[in-house]
Every structure is written in C-alpha cells, then in structure tokens.
Write an enzyme that holds these catalytic residues in place. Structure first.
Site, PDB file in Angstrom:
ATOM      1  N   GLU A   1       0.884  -1.182   0.000  1.00  0.00           N
ATOM      2  CA  GLU A   1       0.000   0.000   0.000  1.00  0.00           C
ATOM      3  C   GLU A   1       0.913   1.220   0.000  1.00  0.00           C
ATOM      4  OE1 GLU A   1      -3.110  -0.153  -0.366  1.00  0.00           O
ATOM      5  OE2 GLU A   1      -3.593  -2.216   0.172  1.00  0.00           O
TER       6      GLU A   1
ATOM      7  N   CYS B   1      -2.186   9.518   2.518  1.00  0.00           N
ATOM      8  CA  CYS B   1      -1.913   8.898   1.208  1.00  0.00           C
ATOM      9  C   CYS B   1      -2.972   9.284   0.188  1.00  0.00           C
ATOM     10  CB  CYS B   1      -1.809   7.384   1.351  1.00  0.00           C
ATOM     11  SG  CYS B   1      -3.240   6.634   2.135  1.00  0.00           S
TER      12      CYS B   1
HETATM   13  P1  NAD Z   1       8.367   5.018   4.604  1.00  0.00           P
HETATM   14  O1  NAD Z   1       8.356   4.224   3.353  1.00  0.00           O
HETATM   15  O2  NAD Z   1       9.504   5.902   4.870  1.00  0.00           O
HETATM   16  O3  NAD Z   1       8.278   4.035   5.881  1.00  0.00           O
HETATM   17  C1  NAD Z   1       7.232   3.099   6.036  1.00  0.00           C
HETATM   18  C2  NAD Z   1       7.695   1.991   6.976  1.00  0.00           C
HETATM   19  O4  NAD Z   1       8.744   1.258   6.351  1.00  0.00           O
HETATM   20  C3  NAD Z   1       8.255   2.509   8.303  1.00  0.00           C
HETATM   21  O5  NAD Z   1       7.843   1.651   9.347  1.00  0.00           O
HETATM   22  C4  NAD Z   1       9.754   2.409   8.078  1.00  0.00           C
HETATM   23  O6  NAD Z   1      10.489   2.273   9.271  1.00  0.00           O
HETATM   24  C5  NAD Z   1       9.841   1.141   7.238  1.00  0.00           C
HETATM   25  N1  NAD Z   1      11.082   0.998   6.445  1.00  0.00           N
HETATM   26  C6  NAD Z   1      11.964   1.962   6.081  1.00  0.00           C
HETATM   27  N2  NAD Z   1      12.974   1.416   5.358  1.00  0.00           N
HETATM   28  C7  NAD Z   1      12.713   0.099   5.252  1.00  0.00           C
HETATM   29  C8  NAD Z   1      13.379  -0.997   4.611  1.00  0.00           C
HETATM   30  N3  NAD Z   1      14.528  -0.831   3.957  1.00  0.00           N
HETATM   31  N4  NAD Z   1      12.833  -2.233   4.704  1.00  0.00           N
HETATM   32  C9  NAD Z   1      11.646  -2.408   5.354  1.00  0.00           C
HETATM   33  N5  NAD Z   1      10.986  -1.417   5.991  1.00  0.00           N
HETATM   34  C10 NAD Z   1      11.509  -0.170   5.934  1.00  0.00           C
HETATM   35  O7  NAD Z   1       6.990   5.812   4.634  1.00  0.00           O
HETATM   36  P2  NAD Z   1       6.525   6.899   5.700  1.00  0.00           P
HETATM   37  O8  NAD Z   1       7.264   8.161   5.460  1.00  0.00           O
HETATM   38  O9  NAD Z   1       6.530   6.302   7.061  1.00  0.00           O
HETATM   39  O10 NAD Z   1       4.985   7.085   5.288  1.00  0.00           O
HETATM   40  C11 NAD Z   1       4.526   7.940   4.298  1.00  0.00           C
HETATM   41  C12 NAD Z   1       4.243   7.181   3.020  1.00  0.00           C
HETATM   42  O11 NAD Z   1       3.285   6.148   3.249  1.00  0.00           O
HETATM   43  C13 NAD Z   1       3.627   8.071   1.966  1.00  0.00           C
HETATM   44  O12 NAD Z   1       4.174   7.760   0.713  1.00  0.00           O
HETATM   45  C14 NAD Z   1       2.151   7.672   2.001  1.00  0.00           C
HETATM   46  O13 NAD Z   1       1.430   7.946   0.825  1.00  0.00           O
HETATM   47  C15 NAD Z   1       2.248   6.213   2.258  1.00  0.00           C
HETATM   48  N6  NAD Z   1       0.993   5.704   2.779  1.00  0.00           N
HETATM   49  C16 NAD Z   1       0.249   4.871   1.991  1.00  0.00           C
HETATM   50  C17 NAD Z   1      -0.985   4.418   2.443  1.00  0.00           C
HETATM   51  C18 NAD Z   1      -1.823   3.485   1.631  1.00  0.00           C
HETATM   52  O14 NAD Z   1      -2.695   2.841   2.202  1.00  0.00           O
HETATM   53  N7  NAD Z   1      -1.626   3.385   0.334  1.00  0.00           N
HETATM   54  C19 NAD Z   1      -1.444   4.796   3.706  1.00  0.00           C
HETATM   55  C20 NAD Z   1      -0.663   5.649   4.473  1.00  0.00           C
HETATM   56  C21 NAD Z   1       0.562   6.098   4.010  1.00  0.00           C
END
Ligand code: NAD
Length: 447
Positions: free
Chosen positions: A216, A250
């Site tokens: 997602e 998002c």
């Molecule tokens: P992010 O991708 O930076 O982090 C998301 C999660 O992934 C965090 O828990 C982070 O610690 C973890 N992570 C980071 N590096 C990783 C790796 N190498 N391997 C595995 N996990 C890792 O995103 P964010 O800044 O926390 O959130 C914002 C983003 O999330 C925006 O792009 C937003 O649109 C998206 N989002 C999508 C939805 C949806 O349902 N489509 C909902 C909410 C947020």
C-alpha cells in the site's frame, strides 16, 4: 516523550518464533472465540479514546479531533473483522471420478506488517484486524516516528484476552527491523504500507522468500470539479481533502482540476475557506491544522513552494513556514493554494506530503482524465458532478484503486482499498482482506 527498544534482526527473529508458537494455538480457536477478543479490544480502545488520542496527537502532530477520529476508526475496523471472522468459506465441488472434493480456507501462518507514521493507528487496524480474525499471528513494525500509541494499543489487546505472541510489536530502524521482516522465511504474508521507494525495497528483500505481499504505497490523488458541481460542497471537500492531517495522507487531494467556466469563482471561495484555517498545536481547542510531522518534511514543502514561485506559479494563499513564539517548537506551514503551476513541476507529478494544493483549469472531462492519469501513481481520485454519466465516465477512465463521486478521503472498513501503478498491489479492508491472511486447501475424499 517516551523511549522504545531498538530491535536487532535476531530480536525480530525471536519475535517471529514467539508468533509461530502462538499461531499453533490461536489458529485452533473458533472464529467465535477470536471475535470475542476483537470486540472486547475495540470496546477497551473506545473507553480509553481520550488518553490514546492525546498520545497520538503528541507523537504525530495531528489535531485532537483527527486523532480521536483515528482511534474510533481503529475500533470500527476491529469490530468489522470481529463480525466477519467466520465468513470466509471454501467450496463443495461436484463428485468426480476420484471421489468428493471440497476446499477450505485456513489461516496462512505468521504474518508481518510494516506501517508508516501518518495514520499509524488506523493502518495498524487494517492489518491486525483481518490477520487476527482469520486465526493468524502477526509481527508488526510501527514507524520509528510514531511507535507509542501502537505499543499502548498492543497492551490493550492483551488485556482484551489476546494470547501472548499473537501480536508481536517490533520497534527500531526501518532498514534493520523492516528489512528482517521482509527477509524472514518464517513469515507467510506481509502487508507493507509506506512510500513507493521503500515498497520497492521491501519487494526486493522479500524476493525468494515466497511470502504473499501486499503493498500500500503513495498517491497523488486528483480531484476534478465539473461545471455542474455543488461548488460549496466541492470547496469543503478540497479543503478537508487536502489539509486533513496537515496534508500528510496517502489519499489526500493532491491535485485539483477545475472546469474553466467555474474556475475563478471556485478559486476565490477556496482561498476564503483556506485562509480561515487556524494552525497551531494540535492539542489546543479551535486549532484546525497541526504541524508537519518532521523538520525534514517541513523543509521539503518549503522548497517545493519556492520552486513553484521561481517557475512563475501564483501563490493564492499561504506559501510560507510559520515562525515566532510557540510556532518555533513545531514544523508549521501555512495552508497553501498554488495556481498556474508548471506542468512538469514536482507538484503535479510526485507525491507531495504536506499542505500545498495546486489548482489547474480544465476545459473538458477528457482533459481532466488525461491530466489525472499523468503521474506514476494510481491510488484514489474523485469527481464532483451531478451528472451520473460524467461520474461513470470518470470512474472508467481514471487509473485509481478507489474513485469517489462528490466525496474524497473517506474509507469505511467494509470497502476494499488499495492502489494501481506505483501506488501498490493488493487490497486492504473489506472481506477480501481476510483472503490475504488465508490459504486455500483442497481435500479429495475417495469413496
Ligand atoms: P516510509 O516508506 O519511509 O516508511 C514506512 C515503513 O517502512 C516505516 O515503518 C519504516 O520504518 C519502514 N522501512 C523503512 N525502510 C525500510 C526498509 N529498507 N525495509 C523495510 N521497511 C523499511 O513511509 P513513511 O514516510 O513512514 O509514510 C509515508 C508514506 O506512506 C507516503 O508515501 C504515504 O502515501 C504512504 N501511505 C500509503 C498508504 C496506503 O494505504 N496506500 C497509507 C498511508 C501512508
């Protein structure tokens, strides 16, 4: 505010082992027994919503009413899955030469969840609700920016009767802890929510582990306002759709396309409404928009606004960091409307996570659909019209996982939700999310 353990990959693997043991018992429970625990947890969360909302506002920044909304959303999702825990069936097949056959749905095993900071509690529910209801155990990693409410809620789930190990919270750095989850061969299904770039990394790390993967990811949702739209309703939809959670959602309205003949009147109403938004500490009464979650986010929004001005766009409202006094303690940015953005600008092509709304005039629905699809994302989209034919045409033409008509942003628990293109694969919410946490087994009984 609080502290959290920094898990190592070995710590994550130990949590997976606990979840594996818990799965052997939890998967044997009846759907009714699992439902009782989920209903109880939802009710305890409702009882504690004031305390939990304040904690969520303090760690994330969103205003208190939005935090309350999210906590209630958590309880709604848990109740939904509690009510359908036993509702996924197999099939009885016709008799064949080899005997009678049927299929049954079984919980898939230990699952993983990686969640972001912007809606940490609701997204937690989207993952643990269907996993726990279907009889799986789940290892969940909250964002390092917002782990506290998640940990509190995990404690409440235990008090509601969830056995040890069914929900394991693992905290720490994304690459280390999230990476260990993605690489684990003991995890059968993983649901990741986060940015498109991290999603791609999770996909790469999971490769070869044969786990089922739901991604997602980000979005750049278009909102299209047609000539016949209810303008006041659409202005309200644009304001709440963009500035909710300080633009860090998002499915926020990230690009606004307005039919030319109503463009000027729409823009002036939009400006008026936007300038009434009071910005401040989310815990204070009357505040309508809180700060951005991080300094880094704030500076990237400022840079974007400056870039647009440099390219000749018009700032209709806002456009600046808010500073001085208490504002210096947070990451505050003015709610911003930008007209005439450059067509190649990042504002119209990338995911912008903050309170900036670009507005572009369009001369037809076809152009609106073309502009809407001019991005790598395909999460949500909305069209505002009274004409059913146009609403239908938009829903057919736009690349998006969810299309609203005369609404944006709202997602009830029973509605499947997910994206297309770089916005991800798979669906959460609804009865179909239970399928992600189940495997189908065929049984053939020879006479
Ligand atoms: P992010 O991708 O930076 O982090 C998301 C999660 O992934 C965090 O828990 C982070 O610690 C973890 N992570 C980071 N590096 C990783 C790796 N190498 N391997 C595995 N996990 C890792 O995103 P964010 O800044 O926390 O959130 C914002 C983003 O999330 C925006 O792009 C937003 O649109 C998206 N989002 C999508 C939805 C949806 O349902 N489509 C909902 C909410 C947020």
């Amino acid at each position: 505010m609080g502290s959290i353990p920094l898990f190592s990959p070995d710590d994550v693997n130990a949590s997976v082992e606990s979840a594996k043991y818990a799965f052997s018992k939890w998967s044997e429970k009846s759907a009714r027994e699992r439902s009782i625990v989920l209903f109880k947890a939802a009710s305890l969360v409702r009882e504690e919503q004031d305390r939990l909302s304040k904690l969520l506002t303090s760690e994330q920044g969103k205003i208190l009413p939005e935090a309350k909304n999210e906590i209630q959303g958590f309880a709604n999702v848990l109740e939904f899955y509690a009510s359908i825990a036993g509702a996924v069936f197999g099939t009885a097949l016709p008799k064949s030469d080899y005997g009678y056959s049927f299929t049954k749905k079984e919980p898939i095993g230990v699952c993983g969840a990686i969640i972001p900071w912007n809606m940490p509690v609701l997204i937690m529910a989207w993952k643990i609700g269907p996993a726990i209801a279907s009889g799986c155990s789940i290892v969940l990693k909250p964002s390092q920016k917002t782990p506290l409410t998640t940990i509190e809620i995990a404690g409440i789930m235990k008090r509601a009767g969830l056995p040890d190990g069914v929900l394991e919270i693992v905290t720490g750095r994304g690459d280390i802890v999230g990476g260990a989850i993605a690489k684990s061969r003991e995890i059968s299904a993983l649901s990741f929510t986060g940015s498109a770039s991290t999603g791609a990394e999770v996909e790469r790390l999971s490769c070869g582990t044969r786990k089922r993967l739901t991604l997602e990811l980000g979005g750049s949702d278009p909102m299209v306002v047609c000539s016949d739209a209810d303008i006041d309703l659409a202005v309200s939809g644009a304001v709440s759709g963009r500035f909710y959670n300080c633009g860090q959602t998002c499915t926020a309205v990230k690009r606004l396309f307005v039919f030319e003949d109503i463009y000027d009147s729409f823009l002036s109403k939009l400006k008026e409404r936007t300038e009434k938004i009071s910005v401040g500490n989310g815990l204070l009464k009357g505040v309508m928009m809180g700060p951005l979650n991080s300094r880094e986010g704030l500076l990237s929004i400022e840079k974007l606004a400056d870039e647009e001005v440099g390219k000749g766009a018009d700032i209709i409202s806002g456009g600046k960091i808010i500073s001085g006094g208490d504002f210096d303690k947070g990451n505050f940015f003015e709610p911003t409307i930008i007209a005439n953005p450059d067509f190649q600008s990042r504002l119209l092509r990338e995911e912008v996570f903050g309170p900036i709304l670009p507005v572009v005039p369009v001369n037809s629905l076809d152009t609106a659909i073309e502009y809407s699809n001019n991005t790598e994302f395909g999460l949500g989209a909305s069209v505002w019209t009274k004409n059913l034919k146009d609403a239908y045409a938009f829903s057919e033409g736009v690349d998006a996982g969810i299309v609203w008509v005369n609404k944006h942003l709202k997602i009830p628990p029973e509605v499947p939700f997910g994206g297309e293109k770089s916005s991800g694969t798979g669906r959460e919410n609804g009865i179909s999310a239970l399928e992600h946490y189940m495997r189908e087994k065929t049984v053939i009984i020879s006479p």
